[in-house]
Design an enzyme around this catalytic site. Sequence first.
Site, PDB file in Angstrom:
ATOM      1  N   LYS A  83       0.851  -1.193   0.000  1.00  0.00           N
ATOM      2  CA  LYS A  83       0.000   0.000   0.000  1.00  0.00           C
ATOM      3  C   LYS A  83       0.884   1.239   0.000  1.00  0.00           C
ATOM      4  CE  LYS A  83      -4.284   0.960   2.499  1.00  0.00           C
ATOM      5  NZ  LYS A  83      -4.836   0.856   3.856  1.00  0.00           N
TER       6      LYS A  83
HETATM    7  C1  E4P Z   1      -8.185   1.199   4.296  1.00  0.00           C
HETATM    8  O1  E4P Z   1      -7.472   0.830   3.404  1.00  0.00           O
HETATM    9  C2  E4P Z   1      -8.083   2.543   4.890  1.00  0.00           C
HETATM   10  O2  E4P Z   1      -6.832   2.755   5.430  1.00  0.00           O
HETATM   11  C3  E4P Z   1      -9.179   2.725   5.896  1.00  0.00           C
HETATM   12  O3  E4P Z   1     -10.394   2.274   5.331  1.00  0.00           O
HETATM   13  C4  E4P Z   1      -9.295   4.138   6.423  1.00  0.00           C
HETATM   14  O4  E4P Z   1     -10.459   4.238   7.203  1.00  0.00           O
HETATM   15  P1  E4P Z   1     -10.725   5.461   8.208  1.00  0.00           P
HETATM   16  O5  E4P Z   1     -10.955   6.686   7.409  1.00  0.00           O
HETATM   17  O6  E4P Z   1     -11.939   5.055   8.976  1.00  0.00           O
HETATM   18  O7  E4P Z   1      -9.492   5.576   9.073  1.00  0.00           O
END
Ligand code: E4P
Length: 217
Positions: A83
């Site tokens: 990522k």
């Molecule tokens: C997933 O890949 C993201 O990092 C995550 O969904 C972020 O979610 P949040 O905005 O609730 O922290």
Amino acid sequence: MKFFVDTADIDAIRELNDLGMVDGVTTNPSLIKKSGRDILEVTKEICDLVSGPVSAEVVATEADAMIAEGRRLAEIAENIAVKVPLTWDGLKACKTLSDEGRMVNVTLCFSANQALLAAKAGATFISPFIGRLDDLNIDGMELIADIREIYDNYGFETQILAASIRTANHMSDAAKIGADVATAPPAVIKAMANHVLTDKGLAQFVKDAADAGIKIV
Ligand code: E4P
């Protein structure tokens, strides 16, 4: 629509995985911090549990360093999706890592133009953050629809991974638009089962079964 679970909590992943609800997992530095575990150790454990893509996020912000971290993360298991953030350096890292045959999830996407760049850079997944846009009174679901339209116009194979999901309605809305994947916290996936009429109807059936002395086994 594939379901990814947005957590580094092994017990929560196991519970949903046993029910066939987990097509993959997403983590980020905040979720790793919440787990209190070492990133390499907990990510390995998740990869041993789940056969689908497991996103593990780099922490560097400069392309070469992101690439080095991405290669290290990809050594953990075959199903790692590296990522990287949607910055210019992140796009460079995406291009290099995807050219090497690794899955790449480009995260922190907040616009259709960013999603277009990620697809051009060979991203396997693009992660538009619905909830964080909704928090600013901007319709996050509209972004998912825009990216769907653009990717379909040109046949981009990058999968739309609806992220930052906060409610069960986000899940069905993302599915209606045609997101390829949605990643949600375990509590949101479980909340999808809830309906007040189900609870009301079941209470009545339980009462009637008791009144009638119904026994099955
Ligand atoms: C997933 O890949 C993201 O990092 C995550 O969904 C972020 O979610 P949040 O905005 O609730 O922290």
